[in-house]
Design a protein around this motif. Structure first.
Motif, mmCIF file in Angstrom:
data_model
loop_
_atom_site.group_PDB
_atom_site.id
_atom_site.type_symbol
_atom_site.label_atom_id
_atom_site.label_comp_id
_atom_site.label_asym_id
_atom_site.label_seq_id
_atom_site.Cartn_x
_atom_site.Cartn_y
_atom_site.Cartn_z
ATOM 1 N N THR B 444 -0.896 6.908 3.305
ATOM 2 C CA THR B 444 -0.967 5.476 3.682
ATOM 3 C C THR B 444 -2.054 4.618 2.966
ATOM 4 N N THR B 449 -3.473 0.573 0.228
ATOM 5 C CA THR B 449 -3.052 0.659 1.762
ATOM 6 C C THR B 449 -2.011 0.165 2.147
ATOM 7 N N THR B 450 -1.571 0.556 3.415
ATOM 8 C CA THR B 450 -0.418 -0.262 3.945
ATOM 9 C C THR B 450 -0.697 -1.595 4.145
ATOM 10 N N GLY B 451 -1.865 -2.083 4.393
ATOM 11 C CA GLY B 451 -2.252 -3.659 4.601
ATOM 12 C C GLY B 451 -1.942 -4.344 3.194
#
Lengths: 597, 597
Positions: B444, B449-451
């Motif tokens: 992730t 990143t997920t963000g």
């Protein structure tokens, strides 16, 4: 970067719990007021940050060493376990400062403090160095078992040593084929002519079953006598020291209690998890604690305590992770703002979201844990067993599985978020935050898995009393939440919390208490139900703090503002998940039995 | 216990994607039909289970060794990296069997297979041994960059070596202060009179930046020329070999490319994550790939590919974890049934729930990934750039961040559930499932990143085209879901899926496309929005498979029944979380800016 006790929260929540649980009105609590609590917390904070926290990474990196060695004659052992550098010294300091007996009776050398004061202190230990301080809960739980069930001779010989930390306690329950199902255990206890028992069997996953911190270890071992009934009704509890204890309490011969190995675990490296062999040479003597075949009852006393302690581990790891993530987010720059200046990632909205998820939920769960601790004091110290006192006990029993499972599940999620805030750096072990995640992983497993907590909640705590304790809780929540119905900031959150309460109430009739529903389908949604209750309890606690701080003028404005903000955030970002989980409860059973594995 | 390729799923979903993406109608796809896919999968499965899977734990336990050593004259290196036992041999076998160039052009020694066939094969590699096979995605991505951007001389010298696996590829992007924000990078590229560049700088987190698997490594390095504009518009891409490559393609002198250390990571121990120093002795030569200052453009091509590969890692780890958990749950007995017989824990309703959460979501995400792969084939191989072809590309671009972030986030949750099914055994490293969780943790983070995925989704993929691609997706979903409105089993799930779609549509107007909303508050709910889209896409894919299997008579009854059951389960247990996440989106911003960290 090291751990700092979250004083402001602790002081606020301790004072609040003291007041709201009516401890000021209890005679036995005179002298144990929040002022004393603050003084104790201050000392504990120094020890936690100064001594324990720096050893946390040392334990993780070094782990424990196991030396198989050879059996020698006399009282020597086959298996020696050595803890990490500095742990032995820290243990001595910890014991000598009287921290082990903090909440144990003065009669046996303890300080006799109430649980509501021990709670923030224990939280500090658990944040600073969870692997180290696991002996503390074992001493506390072991002492309470002996106080409640052991005869006077055992109490006199063992309790002073345990309370002062001269000896540690180990709980020997699990066997390879008896994990969650203790009824399947096989360790034998053969009665001897002198009233003692010869113990023989293998146990696994024994925390601090063997170590180099003290000269003796008192093992509380579950075993069966030859003619005991099968299953859980035939289990007795024995105290089995590593070295025998003479009548005057001094150390005697080695008692044939051997460590056969330690586990190579994902986390909690500093804490030895031992495989133990009792009576390998037929020379292991134990004494019965309590009545024959009543061993599980003693364990249940311990288990409730251990579950609350475990929930507090969730809070403590959440706090530790939050502190690390926040410090990093303030320091690490990435990207630029509209003026082209570098910005710290704490300014990134998505990072803020992650930090506030941790902050708000840890705060709310801390509040819940402190209330439970104060409620235990209130229920134990009140003189007569009134109806309201039984209500208190039922409330504690209802909240225990929720607190244990929800706080630890969330600690796992939060530990993942900490790494996410750190980005690639978090995946690198040197940063130290991977340890939090690795350590946290077992907290949803030991002392009863999340599935077992959820089953306990649904079948024993809710069905078991026809939903009475739950209904009372929901009524209390409703009364509080209603006072925010017209609040300028919290009206929407109050309304949505009320919707969750209403939904739980209706599911109580349609599902939880509905005897027409089969147990398996309810069990399949018991964890989602527990999750919904966990979130609801957090919202409840936040409203509780919001109400409390309205009456406390001494709280400074910026802290007050932050509590409002984190509460609003929780309502907006976490509360919706409660309704989703309850929707899952409503869908109980769909697709489950049709699938063939 | 080892990994077994989930054939039935793979065959079904490959055939379905081939048909639904219209690959049978494309001339270039003649000969590349699902029958060929099955033959390739069969070979790959043998290799994955027989060679790669057994080395997975070896790599985790041994990790990589770094030897600092001393600089010697000539072409020797300061830092040597040795991979785990057996990896070198496995690499040679892998390369010689032609797996590296599976989906790369035949002109350079590859097999030229379409992506929809490579997808299940790659999934197998990733399940069997993620740490090992990371060089595969690097070779694939590196080759595509060279094919798209490099001049013919570079292509001729490098591509045949990369495609056959004689050399590996490393991507050198990140620097200590330039992680997610590549615009901040500092590595220098000084133009030389012969048209080459002298490279000088430090890079970190370089996967397979140094190793002992091949004689040479082609580094694709992002750097700045002296007069380049600041920020991301001044970044160029260079190919920098470890050993120089002469005009006839043979190996020349050592190129001053040194590994200065490897990371001690939480997981992926088998894969070396290197710190690299380029031009430590001012003797590192690189060649420009593509245009000056256009380096990020090339990287974006790679990044989309890498993100899809990363999403597939989520699927692969979910599958691996599910297989392990299921096997254990079938074998481990605990507790008794009503007849007093011991039961395997797979019979416990809560364990079933966890298994089905893994099973249903992994299945749905696999379906999504296979559709995307086939859609890429369709979009790349169609001859004219028609409007519908652009739609396909926009659809892929929209789904990419969802697939990457959601599949990897869920893999982390699932890896935790695997340990939960194992109980205390899961926390013990020897069981091997802790590795899955440790390995999954970085998925992730890397490749964005997920963000970052969520921001890409909300701001570029949704706002960027005024919600066109999303609206088209929702329309397609609606059309499909409506066909289940009156279905005996799935009517309720269809209705609830439709509610999610309706809610997304209304949030599109009120929030996502509403320019009056500040960016920070939207960014704070971008991850919840992505989560909702992830769940919705899973439900969509399940309906898609349900529709497909109605038309395919050859599917056996028990498998058909299981797909129905897991779909119903998904609707009941996971779909509600989508509405909760959308409720969070609606609450965008609450409490966020008021909190002072």
């Amino acid at each position: 970067m090291t751990y700092q006790a979250p004083y402001k929260d602790m002081q606020l929540l301790v004072a609040q719990a003291y007041q709201q649980q009516g401890l000021d009105a209890i005679d036995a609590m005179q002298g144990f007021d929040p002022e004393l609590a603050n003084a104790v917390m201050e000392e504990a904070a120094k020890f936690a940050s100064g001594v324990l926290a720096p050893l946390n990474a040392v334990g993780d990196v070094q782990g424990c060493r196991f030396q198989g060695g050879h059996s020698q004659k006399g009282n020597s052992q086959k298996g020696k376990v050595t803890t990490a550098d500095g742990w032995r010294e820290a243990y001595q300091q910890f014991a000598e400062s009287g921290w082990i007996g903090l909440a144990l009776p003065e009669a046996f050398g303890g300080q006799g403090l109430p649980k509501y004061i021990a709670q923030p202190v224990n939280e500090m230990w658990l944040s600073a160095n969870l692997a180290f301080v696991m002996f503390q809960a074992l001493a506390q739980g072991g002492a309470e078992i002996l106080l409640n069930f052991a005869n006077e001779s055992i109490q006199q010989r063992y309790l002073p040593k345990i309370v002062t930390g001269e000896w540690t306690v180990a709980m020997a329950l699990t066997e390879p084929n008896a994990g969650s199902d203790l009824g399947a255990l096989n360790t034998k206890a053969i009665p001897q002519s002198d009233g003692t028992y010869k113990i023989k069997g293998q146990k696994i996953y024994i925390t601090y079953g063997e170590h180099d911190l003290t000269d003796n270890i008192a093992h509380l071992v579950l075993a069966r006598t030859p003619d005991a009934p099968a299953g859980s009704r035939g289990i007795s509890l024995f105290i089995v020291p590593k070295h025998r204890v003479t009548d005057d309490g001094t150390l005697g011969d080695f008692n044939d209690v051997r460590c056969t190995g330690i586990e190579h675990k994902m986390g909690l490296h500093g804490s030895p998890t031992c495989s133990m062999s009792y009576g390998d040479q037929d020379d292991c003597i134990g004494e019965l604690v309590g009545e024959l075949n009543q061993g599980l009852m003693a364990m249940f006393v311990l288990m409730n305590e251990a579950r609350l302690s475990c929930g507090l581990q969730g809070v403590a790891l959440g706090e530790l992770g939050y502190q690390r993530a926040l410090a990093y987010a303030k320091e690490r720059t990435q990207g630029t703002n509209n003026q082209g200046e570098k910005v710290a990632i704490v300014e990134h909205a998505d990072v803020k979201r992650m930090l506030l998820e941790m902050r708000s939920e840890t705060f709310a769960l801390r509040a819940l844990g402190y209330q439970i601790a104060a409620q235990i004091d209130a229920s134990e110290l009140a003189i007569d067993e009134t109806k309201s006192n039984q209500s208190k006990k039922d409330r504690i029993a209802l909240l225990t599985p929720i607190f244990k499972a929800f706080a630890t599940e969330r600690a796992n999620i939060m530990a993942g978020q900490v790494i996410q805030v750190f980005g690639g750096m978090g995946f690198v072990e040197e940063t130290g935050v991977a340890q939090i995640m690795r350590d946290a992983r077992v907290t949803t497993i030991y002392e009863g898995t999340t599935g077992i907590q959820a089953r306990d909640l649904v079948f024993r705590k809710v069905r078991g009393d026809q939903g009475k304790a739950l209904s009372e809780l929901l009524a209390d929540m409703t009364q509080l939440v209603r006072t925010f119905e017209a609040d300028a900031v919290f009206a929407a959150m109050a309304k949505e919390t009320q919707q969750v309460i209403t939904r739980v109430t209706s599911l109580l009739d349609s599902h939880l208490l509905n005897r027409d529903r089969d147990a398996a389908s309810l069990q399949a949604v018991s964890v989602p139900f527990l999750e919904a209750m966990g979130i609801l309890c957090c919202a409840w606690q936040l409203f509780n703090v919001l109400a409390y701080q309205q009456t406390e003028e001494h709280i400074d404005a910026s802290y007050r503002q932050n509590i409002s903000a984190l509460s609003a955030f929780y309502g907006a970002y976490r509360l919706p998940a409660a309704m989703a989980a309850l929707k899952v409860v409503e869908n109980a059973g769909l697709g489950l039995s049709e699938y063939e594995f």
